[in-house]
Scaffold this active site. Structure first.
Site, PDB file in Angstrom:
ATOM      1  N   GLU A 192       0.831  -1.124  -0.035  1.00 45.53           N
ATOM      2  CA  GLU A 192      -0.003  -0.135   0.093  1.00 45.53           C
ATOM      3  C   GLU A 192       1.002   1.363  -0.081  1.00 45.53           C
ATOM      4  O   GLU A 192       0.566   2.247  -0.640  1.00 45.53           O
ATOM      5  CB  GLU A 192      -0.692   0.216   1.189  1.00 45.53           C
ATOM      6  CG  GLU A 192      -2.077  -0.962   1.147  1.00 45.53           C
ATOM      7  CD  GLU A 192      -2.820  -1.215   2.559  1.00 45.53           C
ATOM      8  OE1 GLU A 192      -4.027  -1.220   2.423  1.00 45.53           O
ATOM      9  OE2 GLU A 192      -2.059  -1.555   3.439  1.00 45.53           O
ATOM     10  N   GLU A 240      42.729   6.198  28.120  1.00 39.66           N
ATOM     11  CA  GLU A 240      41.541   7.111  27.892  1.00 39.66           C
ATOM     12  C   GLU A 240      40.511   6.264  27.924  1.00 39.66           C
ATOM     13  O   GLU A 240      40.651   4.875  27.540  1.00 39.66           O
ATOM     14  CB  GLU A 240      41.644   8.156  26.997  1.00 39.66           C
ATOM     15  CG  GLU A 240      41.509   7.549  25.428  1.00 39.66           C
ATOM     16  CD  GLU A 240      41.756   8.575  24.539  1.00 39.66           C
ATOM     17  OE1 GLU A 240      42.446   9.670  24.671  1.00 39.66           O
ATOM     18  OE2 GLU A 240      41.607   8.480  23.198  1.00 39.66           O
ATOM     19  N   LYS A 300      37.486   3.946  26.641  1.00 46.22           N
ATOM     20  CA  LYS A 300      36.863   3.671  25.104  1.00 46.22           C
ATOM     21  C   LYS A 300      35.415   3.650  25.137  1.00 46.22           C
ATOM     22  O   LYS A 300      34.741   2.790  25.919  1.00 46.22           O
ATOM     23  CB  LYS A 300      37.383   2.089  24.947  1.00 46.22           C
ATOM     24  CG  LYS A 300      36.902   1.433  23.630  1.00 46.22           C
ATOM     25  CD  LYS A 300      37.607   0.296  23.359  1.00 46.22           C
ATOM     26  CE  LYS A 300      37.226  -0.427  22.038  1.00 46.22           C
ATOM     27  NZ  LYS A 300      36.024  -0.079  21.385  1.00 46.22           N
ATOM     28  N   ASP A 313      31.785   3.410  24.144  1.00 45.52           N
ATOM     29  CA  ASP A 313      31.041   2.251  23.658  1.00 45.52           C
ATOM     30  C   ASP A 313      29.707   2.890  22.680  1.00 45.52           C
ATOM     31  O   ASP A 313      28.632   2.959  23.138  1.00 45.52           O
ATOM     32  CB  ASP A 313      30.465   1.311  24.384  1.00 45.52           C
ATOM     33  CG  ASP A 313      29.758   0.164  23.862  1.00 45.52           C
ATOM     34  OD1 ASP A 313      30.305  -0.010  22.193  1.00 45.52           O
ATOM     35  OD2 ASP A 313      29.002  -0.889  24.298  1.00 45.52           O
ATOM     36  N   TYR A 353      38.324  12.103  19.964  1.00 38.73           N
ATOM     37  CA  TYR A 353      39.718  11.792  20.540  1.00 38.73           C
ATOM     38  C   TYR A 353      40.815  11.512  19.252  1.00 38.73           C
ATOM     39  O   TYR A 353      41.859  10.944  19.763  1.00 38.73           O
ATOM     40  CB  TYR A 353      39.615  10.507  21.412  1.00 38.73           C
ATOM     41  CG  TYR A 353      38.657   9.359  20.307  1.00 38.73           C
ATOM     42  CD1 TYR A 353      39.194   8.857  19.290  1.00 38.73           C
ATOM     43  CD2 TYR A 353      37.676   8.825  20.850  1.00 38.73           C
ATOM     44  CE1 TYR A 353      38.651   7.904  18.536  1.00 38.73           C
ATOM     45  CE2 TYR A 353      36.735   8.019  20.062  1.00 38.73           C
ATOM     46  CZ  TYR A 353      37.375   7.521  18.830  1.00 38.73           C
ATOM     47  OH  TYR A 353      36.409   6.728  18.137  1.00 38.73           O
ATOM     48  N   LYS A 385      39.960  -4.514  26.823  1.00 37.59           N
ATOM     49  CA  LYS A 385      38.250  -4.280  26.855  1.00 37.59           C
ATOM     50  C   LYS A 385      37.994  -5.211  28.360  1.00 37.59           C
ATOM     51  O   LYS A 385      38.555  -6.099  28.824  1.00 37.59           O
ATOM     52  CB  LYS A 385      37.728  -5.461  25.956  1.00 37.59           C
ATOM     53  CG  LYS A 385      37.906  -4.969  24.455  1.00 37.59           C
ATOM     54  CD  LYS A 385      36.844  -3.992  24.022  1.00 37.59           C
ATOM     55  CE  LYS A 385      35.682  -4.757  23.594  1.00 37.59           C
ATOM     56  NZ  LYS A 385      35.175  -4.691  22.272  1.00 37.59           N
ATOM     57  N   CYS A 431      -6.030 -10.016  33.112  1.00 41.14           N
ATOM     58  CA  CYS A 431      -4.947  -8.978  33.784  1.00 41.14           C
ATOM     59  C   CYS A 431      -5.023  -9.729  35.186  1.00 41.14           C
ATOM     60  O   CYS A 431      -5.975  -9.983  35.836  1.00 41.14           O
ATOM     61  CB  CYS A 431      -5.876  -7.673  33.870  1.00 41.14           C
ATOM     62  SG  CYS A 431      -4.862  -6.585  35.052  1.00 41.14           S
ATOM     63  N   CYS A 441      -6.906  -7.017  37.752  1.00 42.12           N
ATOM     64  CA  CYS A 441      -8.517  -6.866  37.782  1.00 42.12           C
ATOM     65  C   CYS A 441      -9.094  -8.029  37.080  1.00 42.12           C
ATOM     66  O   CYS A 441     -10.306  -8.103  37.384  1.00 42.12           O
ATOM     67  CB  CYS A 441      -8.954  -5.549  37.118  1.00 42.12           C
ATOM     68  SG  CYS A 441      -8.672  -5.480  35.308  1.00 42.12           S
ATOM     69  N   CYS A 448      -4.138  -4.399  29.356  1.00 43.04           N
ATOM     70  CA  CYS A 448      -5.453  -4.392  29.802  1.00 43.04           C
ATOM     71  C   CYS A 448      -5.990  -3.210  29.808  1.00 43.04           C
ATOM     72  O   CYS A 448      -5.648  -2.020  29.939  1.00 43.04           O
ATOM     73  CB  CYS A 448      -5.182  -4.633  31.416  1.00 43.04           C
ATOM     74  SG  CYS A 448      -6.658  -4.323  32.426  1.00 43.04           S
ATOM     75  N   CYS A 454      -8.941  -0.605  36.309  1.00 38.40           N
ATOM     76  CA  CYS A 454      -8.017  -1.713  36.842  1.00 38.40           C
ATOM     77  C   CYS A 454      -7.160  -1.150  37.900  1.00 38.40           C
ATOM     78  O   CYS A 454      -6.683  -0.025  37.913  1.00 38.40           O
ATOM     79  CB  CYS A 454      -7.084  -2.033  35.835  1.00 38.40           C
ATOM     80  SG  CYS A 454      -5.619  -3.302  36.479  1.00 38.40           S
TER      81      CYS A 454
HETATM   82  S1  IVH Z   1      41.151   5.706  18.885  1.00 37.11           S
HETATM   83  C1  IVH Z   1      43.145   3.626  14.620  1.00 37.11           C
HETATM   84  N1  IVH Z   1      40.160   6.176  21.075  1.00 37.11           N
HETATM   85  O1  IVH Z   1      36.882   1.924  19.521  1.00 37.11           O
HETATM   86  C2  IVH Z   1      41.992   3.929  15.490  1.00 37.11           C
HETATM   87  N2  IVH Z   1      39.055   4.827  19.787  1.00 37.11           N
HETATM   88  O2  IVH Z   1      37.487  -0.680  18.556  1.00 37.11           O
HETATM   89  C3  IVH Z   1      41.977   4.808  16.629  1.00 37.11           C
HETATM   90  N3  IVH Z   1      37.023   4.224  20.382  1.00 37.11           N
HETATM   91  O3  IVH Z   1      37.706   2.626  15.795  1.00 37.11           O
HETATM   92  C4  IVH Z   1      41.039   4.816  17.492  1.00 37.11           C
HETATM   93  N4  IVH Z   1      36.663   5.303  22.173  1.00 37.11           N
HETATM   94  O4  IVH Z   1      35.562   3.498  17.129  1.00 37.11           O
HETATM   95  C5  IVH Z   1      39.953   5.462  20.062  1.00 37.11           C
HETATM   96  N5  IVH Z   1      39.153   6.952  23.279  1.00 37.11           N
HETATM   97  C6  IVH Z   1      39.182   6.200  22.044  1.00 37.11           C
HETATM   98  C7  IVH Z   1      37.906   5.506  21.480  1.00 37.11           C
HETATM   99  C8  IVH Z   1      38.173   4.816  20.321  1.00 37.11           C
HETATM  100  C9  IVH Z   1      36.261   4.529  21.269  1.00 37.11           C
HETATM  101  C10 IVH Z   1      36.384   3.107  19.322  1.00 37.11           C
HETATM  102  C11 IVH Z   1      36.820   3.717  17.847  1.00 37.11           C
HETATM  103  C12 IVH Z   1      37.594   2.739  17.335  1.00 37.11           C
HETATM  104  C13 IVH Z   1      37.139   1.618  18.065  1.00 37.11           C
HETATM  105  C14 IVH Z   1      38.123   0.428  18.280  1.00 37.11           C
END
Ligand code: IVH
Length: 667
Positions: A37, A115, A117, A119, A226, A315, A409, A412, A427, A432
């Site tokens: 559609e 520093e 990482k 996510d 970064y 990690k 439910c 109720c 419900c 309720c």
């Molecule tokens: S430096 C040459 N710094 O983690 C790659 N990466 O698993 C330099 N990430 O590709 C990356 N925090 O997407 C860097 N403080 C940080 C980060 C970081 C997250 C990510 C980034 C990277 C991936 C690698």
């Protein structure tokens, strides 16, 4: 042959119809028509536009999305590839890494930066002469998706860099959804019966892939930067620390913490320190990145085909715990949605004891094949919400029971319904008791009407004793009836009634949040109050008029209209009016509030009142409140022990006020 006015009208109708379906499909994940559609409508519009090029418009859905490639973004190449990092989970490998780096860098003890990482979703920002010209996802490392339109909506990412610039610069970082925003967004989706996002990372990715930047704008995304990619016209940097400081000077958000380490032990200590505080950040952190500080040494080490030799990611293990799933209970929410909840043997994970975890909906239970009596692994999604991530099927004894969603439910007893295309079971009984309980708890919550002493147990008793049937009944409670409840005495009953009575003066925005309209959270309630200025004007507004507020989408507008069209809701509103609640926004026309018009504030440090309350004082006078300092900030209100935000304000020359000065402005 239809007249041209007719054709134009038809084209406009088709456009708005298609836009609505796009939103329902992509954002609401709740399409109301079939793909077929949709395609038919699309072709009709496309043909009309071809026959009448005079009515072409770049805003047309035919221009934004192309046929079946509806979600495809334009692809843009990276000028320098976006590489990945070598990963490890082992301390020994971290130590080997440092030894290797030291050897390749020519001996000595090279300085490393550690520093967080982040996510999130990797992004490359391209600035030309200081102006943001593109934002591209990593893609395959060489070519990514052009998400510039969406990244432009992220407030903390400058569209223009501070300082003077000539040349081109790729700036690398991560887009994330703050943990708090993730929780709030999922709560809203849950209320609307929509599918929830699994974790902040997925939500950030989903938010960047929106075709409509208006949606991305509402997702409260943030960024952390970064590193650099290609650059032209800029002098070379000598250290990573210099890069980070420069990015911050240009107005880009950077990691709030970093460690320097020039020995294996110091490196490991930094990783452990970050590991201990990683849950305290506003974004998810899944590891530590270790990078050589000196650029000259980096050049010496170079790259493998996939990653730099001068950096590595350590990690952290996702914290998981095994426990017994004793039972699956079913909770009834404020809007009647039934949610299966895992009742667990209490277990310690990621900083706290977990004894319950939402299982979201019956499809989720089935998909993961979770059974009552299973041994399960529990984790915290987005560091916050406990989740059952896996069933240890090898530990099954055969005594486990398959969960069935109840057909009535649990509160109720009325029949429950599952709408087509929706995962939620509801419900529909407006009376309720479980729904009423949740509605009253929400109404009384701190961010809504802030009624002290009206906790879960008391609400339950009030409902059981037949004293309240709606939130409006709270204002009719008499002291003798309340005092007769369990564990209540004359004095506590008096206090409760006094605090209920005091809530009459809460501003309209809190009332609008408190009455619990589907999908209307705190910020939407604030926008509604600011726009319509009174309950009556809002109640008189059409769906279209409500949707004119740009942060309010058509689905929410429809839900608001539906709420006020409901007879029982109107009765509650009228009762609230009789009880003297605030139905109008207090117009503050005094000179003191003029000083707040069109100002942007950042609140930092510790103050004599919670920050959110101070923010409300500012917003009530027409000011805005932002989370981070930028060139656009008008004032920084700095309390005791103000830290980096104060420093940044001073650096950018933003006016800083202390609390006394601020109170003076309030008048
Ligand atoms: S430096 C040459 N710094 O983690 C790659 N990466 O698993 C330099 N990430 O590709 C990356 N925090 O997407 C860097 N403080 C940080 C980060 C970081 C997250 C990510 C980034 C990277 C991936 C690698």
């Amino acid at each position: 042959m239809p007249s041209s006015g007719n054709v134009q009208h038809q084209i406009e109708q088709l456009r708005s119809e298609l836009n609505r379906h796009n939103r329902l499909y992509y954002t609401e994940a709740a399409p109301v028509i079939s793909d077929r559609e949709y395609d038919a409508l699309y072709r009709q519009l496309d043909q009309l536009e071809r026959e009448h090029p005079e009515f072409a418009s770049p805003d047309s859905p035919t221009q934004r999305v192309g046929g079946e490639a509806i979600s495809a973004f334009q692809q843009l190449p990276h000028r320098l590839p976006m590489l990945s990092l070598d990963n490890t989970y082992s301390e020994a490998e971290v130590r080997e890494f440092y030894a290797r780096v030291a050897r390749l860098a020519g001996g000595g003890l090279p300085e490393m930066v550690v520093e967080p990482k982040v996510d999130g979703v990797a992004i490359s920002l391209v600035y030309e002469n200081g102006k943001l010209i593109a934002a591209v996802t990593r893609g395959d490392g060489n070519v990514g998706d052009d998400v510039t339109h969406n990244v432009r909506t992220i407030r903390s990412i400058p569209v223009k860099l501070d300082g003077s610039h000539s040349g081109l610069m790729e700036i690398r970082g991560e887009i994330f959804m703050p943990k708090k925003a993730f929780l709030a967004m999922n709560e809203k989706r849950r209320e609307l019966g929509e599918a929830e996002f699994a974790n902040p990372r997925n939500s950030a990715a989903g938010s960047l892939k929106q075709l409509d930047p208006g949606i991305t704008a509402k997702r409260n995304l943030g960024g952390v930067f970064y590193g650099l990619g290609y650059s032209e016209g800029y002098p070379d940097f000598s250290t990573h620390v210099e890069v980070l400081d420069t990015l911050a000077e240009w107005g880009l958000p950077t990691n709030p913490r970093r460690w320097l380490a020039d020995s294996t032990d110091a490196l490991w200590a930094a990783i452990e320190e970050l590991g201990a505080v990683r849950h305290d950040f506003q974004f998810d952190i899944d590891g530590a990145v270790l990078k050589l500080n000196a650029m000259a040494q980096r050049r010496q080490l170079g790259f493998t085909s996939k990653s730099p030799r001068w950096a590595m990611a350590y990690k952290y293990e996702a914290e998981q715990a095994e426990t017994l799933l004793r039972e699956i209970s079913v909770q009834v929410g404020r809007t009647g949605v039934l949610t299966p909840v895992a009742e667990l043997e209490p277990v310690f994970v990621a900083g706290s004891t977990v004894s319950r975890a939402t299982l979201h909906n019956e499809d989720e239970v089935r998909r993961k094949d979770i059974r009552i009596g299973d041994r399960v692994l529990v984790e915290k999604a987005g560091d916050v919400i406990p989740a059952v991530v896996a069933v240890l099927t090898e530990k099954r004894t055969g005594a486990e029971r398959v969960f069935e969603m109840p057909t009535a439910c649990p509160s109720c007893g009325s029949e429950v319904f599952r709408e087509e295309d929706q995962v939620a079971v509801r419900c529909l009984n407006a009376a309720c008791p479980a729904q009423l309980q949740r509605r009253i708890e929400h109404f009384a919550a701190r961010k809504a009407m802030d009624i002290d002493g009206l906790g879960e147990a008391i609400v339950e008793q009030l409902i059981k004793a037949d004293l309240v049937h709606t939130v409006a009944d709270l204002y009719t409670l008499k002291i003798d009836k309340v005092a007769a409840l369990e564990r209540m005495a004359e004095k506590s009953a008096g206090n409760l009634i006094a605090s209920i009575s005091a809530s009459r003066t809460r501003p309209l925005q809190r009332l609008l949040f408190g009455i619990g309209i589907h999908g209307v959270g705190e910020s939407a309630a604030r926008e509604l109050a600011a726009h319509f200025k009174s309950m009556d004007q809002l109640m008189a507004a059409s769906e279209e008029e409500i949707a004119e507020i740009h942060t309010i989408g058509p689905v929410m507008a429809a839900s608001i209209r539906q709420y006020f069209d409901g007879e029982s809701n109107r009765a509650i509103i009228e009762a609230l009016r009789t009880h003297g609640l605030q139905f109008d926004v207090e117009q503050s026309t005094d000179a003191n509030s003029a000083a707040f018009a069109d100002t942007t504030w950042v609140i930092t440090g510790s103050l004599s009142q919670p920050r959110e309350e101070i923010a409300e004082l500012i917003r009530a006078r027409g000011g805005r409140v932002a989370g981070s300092v930028s060139a656009k900030t008008t004032y920084v209100l700095a309390g005791e022990e103000a830290g980096s935000k104060l420093a940044k304000a001073e650096k950018l020359g933003v006016k800083v006020l202390d609390e006394t000065e601020f109170r003076g402005m309030l008048g």
